[in-house]
Enzyme design. Structure first.
Site, PDB file in Angstrom:
ATOM      1  N   MET A 146      -9.620  -4.337  -8.293  1.00  0.00           N
ATOM      2  CA  MET A 146      -9.745  -5.068  -9.563  1.00  0.00           C
ATOM      3  C   MET A 146     -11.012  -4.674 -10.317  1.00  0.00           C
ATOM      4  SD  MET A 146      -8.480  -8.842  -8.333  1.00  0.00           S
ATOM      5  CE  MET A 146      -9.189  -8.850  -6.687  1.00  0.00           C
ATOM      6  N   LYS A 191       4.393 -14.846 -13.532  1.00  0.00           N
ATOM      7  CA  LYS A 191       4.520 -15.187 -14.957  1.00  0.00           C
ATOM      8  C   LYS A 191       4.413 -16.684 -15.214  1.00  0.00           C
ATOM      9  CE  LYS A 191       7.231 -11.264 -16.570  1.00  0.00           C
ATOM     10  NZ  LYS A 191       8.345 -10.855 -15.701  1.00  0.00           N
ATOM     11  N   PRO A 218       1.696  -1.556  -1.352  1.00  0.00           N
ATOM     12  CA  PRO A 218       1.209  -1.229  -2.683  1.00  0.00           C
ATOM     13  C   PRO A 218       2.294  -0.854  -3.692  1.00  0.00           C
ATOM     14  CG  PRO A 218       0.992   0.643  -1.253  1.00  0.00           C
ATOM     15  CD  PRO A 218       1.537  -0.461  -0.408  1.00  0.00           C
ATOM     16  N   PRO A 269      38.857  19.159  38.613  1.00  0.00           N
ATOM     17  CA  PRO A 269      38.681  19.954  39.831  1.00  0.00           C
ATOM     18  C   PRO A 269      37.234  19.913  40.320  1.00  0.00           C
ATOM     19  CG  PRO A 269      39.848  21.226  38.146  1.00  0.00           C
ATOM     20  CD  PRO A 269      39.397  19.960  37.496  1.00  0.00           C
ATOM     21  N   ASP A 296       4.600 -12.108  -6.569  1.00  0.00           N
ATOM     22  CA  ASP A 296       3.509 -11.860  -7.501  1.00  0.00           C
ATOM     23  C   ASP A 296       3.866 -10.725  -8.437  1.00  0.00           C
ATOM     24  OD1 ASP A 296       1.717 -13.729  -6.809  1.00  0.00           O
ATOM     25  OD2 ASP A 296       0.621 -12.497  -5.372  1.00  0.00           O
TER      26      ASP A 296
HETATM   27  N1  SAH Z   1      -3.734  -7.958  -1.764  1.00  0.00           N
HETATM   28  C1  SAH Z   1      -3.765  -6.714  -2.480  1.00  0.00           C
HETATM   29  C2  SAH Z   1      -4.862  -6.657  -3.507  1.00  0.00           C
HETATM   30  C3  SAH Z   1      -4.728  -7.649  -4.623  1.00  0.00           C
HETATM   31  S1  SAH Z   1      -5.979  -7.487  -5.814  1.00  0.00           S
HETATM   32  C4  SAH Z   1      -3.898  -5.560  -1.490  1.00  0.00           C
HETATM   33  O1  SAH Z   1      -4.154  -5.786  -0.316  1.00  0.00           O
HETATM   34  O2  SAH Z   1      -3.704  -4.416  -1.909  1.00  0.00           O
HETATM   35  C5  SAH Z   1      -5.198  -6.465  -6.985  1.00  0.00           C
HETATM   36  C6  SAH Z   1      -5.865  -5.121  -7.026  1.00  0.00           C
HETATM   37  O3  SAH Z   1      -5.357  -4.312  -5.985  1.00  0.00           O
HETATM   38  C7  SAH Z   1      -5.576  -4.331  -8.270  1.00  0.00           C
HETATM   39  O4  SAH Z   1      -6.420  -4.733  -9.328  1.00  0.00           O
HETATM   40  C8  SAH Z   1      -5.898  -2.941  -7.800  1.00  0.00           C
HETATM   41  O5  SAH Z   1      -7.267  -2.724  -7.743  1.00  0.00           O
HETATM   42  C9  SAH Z   1      -5.368  -2.957  -6.398  1.00  0.00           C
HETATM   43  N2  SAH Z   1      -3.997  -2.433  -6.312  1.00  0.00           N
HETATM   44  C10 SAH Z   1      -2.906  -3.077  -5.867  1.00  0.00           C
HETATM   45  N3  SAH Z   1      -1.831  -2.264  -5.882  1.00  0.00           N
HETATM   46  C11 SAH Z   1      -2.259  -1.078  -6.353  1.00  0.00           C
HETATM   47  C12 SAH Z   1      -1.635   0.183  -6.589  1.00  0.00           C
HETATM   48  N4  SAH Z   1      -0.339   0.382  -6.354  1.00  0.00           N
HETATM   49  N5  SAH Z   1      -2.401   1.186  -7.071  1.00  0.00           N
HETATM   50  C13 SAH Z   1      -3.709   0.999  -7.297  1.00  0.00           C
HETATM   51  N6  SAH Z   1      -4.343  -0.149  -7.092  1.00  0.00           N
HETATM   52  C14 SAH Z   1      -3.630  -1.174  -6.617  1.00  0.00           C
END
Ligand code: SAH
Length: 476
Positions: A382, A269, A224, A43, A247
């Site tokens: 690292m 690995k 991360p 309607p 990795d």
């Molecule tokens: N390409 C990566 C870094 C590789 S070098 C990025 O951009 O994050 C690897 C280092 O990254 C480790 O030794 C540590 O210092 C850091 N890292 C990577 N993942 C991490 C996490 N979940 N918590 C703390 N440090 C982390």
């Protein structure tokens, strides 16, 4: 499965909508888009409906529903909000054997209307069988995000080429490979970027090329750890991959988001020293791509931040393999966010440096005086094996031993741990709490914010209770 999914061809088909409100208007839009010839019985009608009726876009019968209205209709939709009328519509349609949908009433309906994601000509329909419409809506939102507008363009592009591809590539397997290349490769990227002319050109070249298709490599940052930090583009790449080279640092949760039948190769690995391992990875990337596969090279964090991504791409380039790069959330940004450490702060840090203190030789190559300058945040990757050296070099270069520092271990993961102390105590605190790899080290006033802005995981362990100094307290 309670309902049979199907797409109806309603081009010029007589269809009936009973009701003239907002919901009816929305159904009208959809039916019109599908080319249906719509009759509205109500309607009263909203401005949208009456307006369209005046333009001749539909037939509007401005009166109450009568059972005879369903005669000859292909489908009927009841959207009146009045249960008695809806029931009458449903009964009339059922008796005439015409599919009927009563909005929000699965019991009265013989068909239900799905939630849709429209990337025309691509349409994705989602239904929870009327059981949990909110869930269906949620799934729709997820898919909306996953498939951006460019998918429609891509589908039209593929349609335009379909006959030629069918005629040009007789072998079915070869054709399938060609489509894989078309949808995931550079042609699709060009279409998405609005460069269809170029896409046509490379597609044409590809059709006439006799050589077997080569694959490509997508270098992807996995972030991360927390898979929710993957970018949408990373997700797309993971879901299109034939093979994924990962990795050690990539979290298993991230891999659960990859295409189920993708082959996953753990190159973390691979035996051999660092150099030998990298050389082997490079060769694997090229070999897999040459087999025509879509290769994803998945790296923790961001592939261009301490990830040797650049070296791998140089190698691919030397070997003529096409590549793309998808950035990831790097550990410094992610760990800082999940530990409550603002990396810059108007009162405390005007700059930020990403540093790696990986091995002895490189440690002396670092400009420690530059790092020790006030007013900046240092994010060390690292660094866990070099904490003594980091403390000594920074204090020698003039940074105060009382500077706050924070270690974030397994950042963004369930087992994240944060230890806050001051620079002088850095190696000691790490040792006492057995902080291991992977960890980020933050040096600078902002590190102390972890004690007050933490929100994720376990509360931080605070050693020498460094204070967040405010401009006022510093002046005092
Ligand atoms: N390409 C990566 C870094 C590789 S070098 C990025 O951009 O994050 C690897 C280092 O990254 C480790 O030794 C540590 O210092 C850091 N890292 C990577 N993942 C991490 C996490 N979940 N918590 C703390 N440090 C982390």
């Amino acid at each position: 499965m309670r309902y049979f999914p199907a797409f109806l061809d309603l081009q010029s088909a007589p269809t009936l909508i009973v009701g003239g409100g907002e919901i009816a208007a929305r159904k009208l839009v959809l039916l019109s888009q599908a080319g249906a010839s719509v009759t509205v019985v109500s309607p009263r009608a909203s401005a949208g409906i009456s307006g369209r009726a005046k333009e001749g876009g539909l037939r509007w019968l401005a009166r109450r529903f009568e059972p005879a209205d369903v005669a000859g209709m292909r489908i009927v939709i009841a959207a009146t909000g009045d249960r008695d009328v809806n029931t009458a519509v449903a009964r009339a349609a059922r008796e005439a054997g015409i599919p009927v949908n009563v909005v929000d009433d699965a019991a009265l309906s013989t068909f239900i209307v799905p939630a849709i994601v429209e990337r025309s000509p691509l349409v994705i329909a989602i239904s929870s069988g009327g059981v949990a419409p909110m869930l269906a809506t949620r799934v729709r939102d997820l898919i909306e995000n996953l498939l951006d507008e460019s998918w429609g363009r891509l589908a039209l592009f593929a349609e335009r080429w379909r006959a030629r591809i069918r005629a040009g590539i007789a072998d079915l397997a070869a054709r399938r490979r060609f489509y894989d290349w078309l949808l995931d490769g550079p042609a699709a990227a060009l279409v998405r970027a609005g460069r269809e002319g170029e896409a046509d050109r490379i597609l044409g070249e590809r059709m006439t090329a006799v050589s077997p298709p080569t694959g490509s490599v997508t270098l992807v940052g996995a972030g991360p750890g927390d898979p929710e930090l993957l970018t949408l583009r990373a997700l797309h790449a993971l879901q299109a991959a034939d093979v994924i080279l990962v990795d050690r640092l990539v979290s298993p949760q991230v891999l659960t988001r990859a295409r189920r039948d993708a082959e996953v190769i753990d190159v973390g690995k691979t035996p051999g020293g660092h150099g030998a391992r990298q050389e082997r990875i490079n060769r694997m990337l090229v070999a897999e791509a040459r087999r025509g596969r879509r290769v994803v090279r998945l790296k923790g964090g961001d592939p261009f931040v301490f990830g040797r991504g650049g070296e791998e791409l140089e190698y691919l380039q030397r070997h003529g393999i096409a590549f793309e790069v998808v950035p990831g959330v790097t550990a410094a940004l992610a760990c800082a966010a999940y530990a409550g450490i603002p990396l810059t702060h108007r009162d405390h840090a005007q700059g930020l440096q990403f540093v790696t203190a990986h091995c002895r030789e490189s440690i002396d190559a670092i400009d420690w005086t530059g790092l020790a300058r006030a007013g900046q945040t240092l994010a060390f990757y690292m660094g866990i094996a070099e904490l003594d050296a980091i403390r000594d070099r920074l204090t020698t270069a003039g940074l105060s031993p009382a500077t706050p520092v924070a270690l974030v271990e397994n950042g963004t993961c369930e087992n994240q741990r944060v230890v806050v102390t001051e620079l002088a105590d850095l190696p000691g605190a790490a040792h006492r709490h057995s902080v291991g790899s992977p960890s980020m080290l933050f040096v600078g006033d902002v590190a102390a914010f972890a004690t007050k802005l933490h929100w994720f995981g376990a509360a931080p362990v605070v050693e020498s209770s460094p204070q967040v100094s405010t401009p006022a307290s510093r002046a005092a």
